[in-house]
Design a protein around this motif. Structure first.
Motif, PDB file in Angstrom:
ATOM      1  N   HIS A 291      11.188 -24.660 -32.351  1.00 19.13           N
ATOM      2  CA  HIS A 291      12.478 -24.226 -32.874  1.00 19.13           C
ATOM      3  C   HIS A 291      12.534 -22.716 -33.110  1.00 19.13           C
ATOM      4  O   HIS A 291      13.419 -22.019 -32.638  1.00 19.13           O
ATOM      5  N   ASN A 408      23.032 -21.499 -37.229  1.00 20.28           N
ATOM      6  CA  ASN A 408      23.804 -22.728 -37.454  1.00 20.28           C
ATOM      7  C   ASN A 408      25.295 -22.414 -37.546  1.00 20.28           C
ATOM      8  O   ASN A 408      26.123 -23.137 -37.000  1.00 20.28           O
ATOM      9  N   GLU A 411      26.555 -21.679 -34.100  1.00 13.66           N
ATOM     10  CA  GLU A 411      26.658 -22.928 -33.316  1.00 13.66           C
ATOM     11  C   GLU A 411      27.842 -23.774 -33.783  1.00 13.66           C
ATOM     12  O   GLU A 411      28.519 -24.412 -32.982  1.00 13.66           O
ATOM     13  N   LYS A 461      23.422 -32.099 -32.793  1.00 16.34           N
ATOM     14  CA  LYS A 461      23.656 -31.290 -31.585  1.00 16.34           C
ATOM     15  C   LYS A 461      22.851 -31.853 -30.412  1.00 16.34           C
ATOM     16  O   LYS A 461      21.700 -32.249 -30.606  1.00 16.34           O
ATOM     17  N   GLY A 468      15.884 -26.593 -38.193  1.00 16.22           N
ATOM     18  CA  GLY A 468      16.272 -25.326 -38.831  1.00 16.22           C
ATOM     19  C   GLY A 468      16.387 -25.424 -40.335  1.00 16.22           C
ATOM     20  O   GLY A 468      15.768 -24.647 -41.074  1.00 16.22           O
TER      21      GLY A 468
HETATM   22 MG   LIG Z   1      19.888 -25.182 -36.702  1.00 15.14          MG
END
Ligand SMILES: [Mg+2]
Ligand SMILES: Nc1ncnc2c1ncn2[C@@H]1O[C@H](COP(=O)(O)OP(=O)(O)OP(=O)(O)O)[C@@H](O)[C@H]1O
Length: 506
Positions: A291, A408, A411, A461, A468
């Motif tokens: 990540h 985030n 996104e 997602k 995260g």
């Molecule tokens: Mg994230």
């Protein structure tokens, strides 16, 4: 005085009447009078007196001694003999019936009073003793430990049911046998014979030695028993009489096989669990590395592409290219730092603690994602408090934290149909806490259980790892702070973390 129900057995009616009067005066109740042995046995059965006064010489076939024997055997009623003569032979026969006293005729009232009281007391204490013996017997029969009682010569006096099962001997067979024959033990490791424990106690004079473990061998010729026997834990204590003399010993032992099997199963289960724990942690660690390294890696790929484009120009602008290459180097270094910080996070220690200016760090982070923000057409409002207080912590980890929240937000606002794309970041401090808010104008958090989004591997997602927020929360907690999420006042969502500002910090 104990008032008792008494049966008189006397063939001389005048004497019988006289005794009856005396007993009544003493407060006793005469429940019957009989002149023959046979009659006495019948009346004892029907009346169940507390005591029988029994003449030895009686009418008929059966004398008083025989009648007494029958009454004792059938009902355990105490007997006091009345007799005019007492030669040795008669006394011997009478004593076999365990009488509670003798009264030699002619006797006076006080004498009779004393003998009767003594007999009643003795009978009451005998009854109590028998009851307590029964209690012990029931206890010993019901416990799972084996119990063997030995006399002073080390021979078996008694063994309970559990001991019968474990040794393969019945109590009847074992009684009178030396303990070393009935209970054969060897050292668990060396298989060398061990001295029987009661002998050890007697020899050493240590009347309650610590328990020992040994292997109890099966009885010779016992075909059903395992050849190896069972492992037992045995304890032995001396039995000491009122004068302090050794009169025997008690051996208590327990089969350890079952207990060891359970302990073994527990150990295996614990090892399995630890293994699963390690696997889960490794999985999470791998996901975390993937990540966090993804973002700098993507940046490197993009910049390398730009670099190639520059170089394929007929007149490449080397200054610009150098700048892009420098960015590649910076991102590659950051990826290295991130890997190090994740390893530290897994060990739950800050890797390189120092004073961190969160506002400056936030500005740097926004710089890192400039390209992404531009691509998603997001307007940034940064309200960053300048100067102290600063927090004490790990710079790389704190930057990951802000970056995760910003990514985030980006996104969340990547959908085409959003009326507004706004990222607002505010830093400030109050009451010893440093506060950072990241607000976006995206669709907001879909999950009703707000804590679910912080769980490792939770994602909505298609390409998300769901790491995260879990990493971010770990970082915040490691620094003594809190990370929370909430719906925004006008749609979107708000993520906020607070970190303690150390007193005496900059
Ligand atoms: Mg994230
Ligand atoms: N700003 C936000 N707005 C709306 N939902 C969000 C926001 N931030 C996080 N979430 C929700 O929380 C989930 C978990 O976020 P998290 O950052 O842990 O993982 P992710 O973003 O899905 O994947 P990745 O591991 O790549 O970051 C997201 O999938 C999303 O559903």
């Amino acid at each position: 005085m104990i008032a008792a129900r008494i049966l008189i057995v006397e063939d001389d009616r005048i004497v019988a009447r006289d005794i009856q009067h005396q007993l009544s005066r003493m407060g006793h109740v005469v429940v019957g009078m009989s002149a023959s042995g046979e009659d006495a046995v019948r009346m004892a059965c029907s009346q169940q007196p507390d005591l029988v006064l029994m003449d030895i010489r009686l009418e008929g076939e059966m004398d008083g001694i025989e009648a007494a024997r029958r009454i004792r055997n059938a009902h355990r009623i105490p007997i006091v003999f009345l007799t005019a003569y007492a030669n040795d032979e008669v006394v011997h026969r009478a004593s076999l019936t365990e009488p509670f006293g003798y009264l030699l005729k002619p006797f006076e009232e006080p004498q009779m009073r004393t003998v009767i009281q003594m007999a009643l007391y003795k009978h009451a204490s005998d009854t109590r003793l028998r009851l307590s013996e029964r209690r012990y017997a029931a206890t010993l029969a019901s416990i799972r430990d084996g119990v063997i009682l030995c006399n002073r010569d080390g021979r078996v006096d008694f063994m309970n049911r559990a001991a019968e099962t474990m040794t393969g001997w019945t109590a009847a067979e074992a009684t009178g046998q030396p303990l070393s024959v009935v209970f054969v033990v060897v050292d668990e490791e060396t298989q060398q014979p061990l001295e029987d424990f009661s002998a050890v106690v007697l020899r050493s004079g240590d009347f309650a030695p610590p328990e020992r473990q040994a292997r109890l061998l099966p009885r010779c010729g016992d075909a059903d028993a395992l050849p190896a026997g069972i492992v037992v834990e045995e304890r032995c204590s001396a039995i000491i009489d009122d004068r302090g003399d050794f009169v025997g010993s008690i051996l208590v032992f327990r089969d350890l096989t079952q207990r060891r099997r359970i302990a073994e199963a527990l150990r295996t289960a614990q090892a399995d669990l630890a293994h699963i724990g390690r696997l889960t942690m490794m999985g999470e660690l791998a996901a975390a590395v993937a990540h966090e390294v993804n973002q700098p890696l993507m940046a490197i790929v993009t910049n390398a592409g730009t670099c190639l484009q520059h170089l394929s120009q007929p007149q490449p602008d080397l200054d610009k290219t150098r700048m892009v290459v420098e960015r590649i180097v910076r991102d590659a270094q950051r990826a290295g730092d991130v890997v190090r910080s994740i390893r530290a996070l897994a060990r739950r220690t800050p890797v390189d603690p120092g004073w961190v200016d969160i506002s400056a760090l936030t500005a740097d982070t926004l710089e890192l994602v400039r390209a992404e923000l531009r691509r998603a057409r997001i307007t940034v409002e940064a309200d960053l408090q300048a100067g102290p207080p600063w927090v004490h912590g790990d710079r790389v980890q704190l930057q990951q934290l802000v970056l995760n929240l910003v990514m985030n937000a980006i996104e969340a606002m990547s959908a085409d149909d959003l009326p507004e794309r706004r990222l607002r970041i505010v830093t400030g401090s109050d009451d010893g806490w440093l506060r950072v808010r990241v607000e976006d104008s995206g669709p907001g958090i879909v999950e009703t259980d707000i804590d679910a989004i912080f769980r490792a591997l939770y994602t909505t997602k298609p390409d998300g790892l769901g790491m995260g927020l879990s990493i971010s929360r770990s970082i915040v907690e490691l620094h003594g702070g809190r990370l929370t999420a909430a719906p925004g006042a006008s749609g979107g969502s708000v993520f906020e973390f607070v970190l303690p500002v150390s007193p005496g910090g900059k």
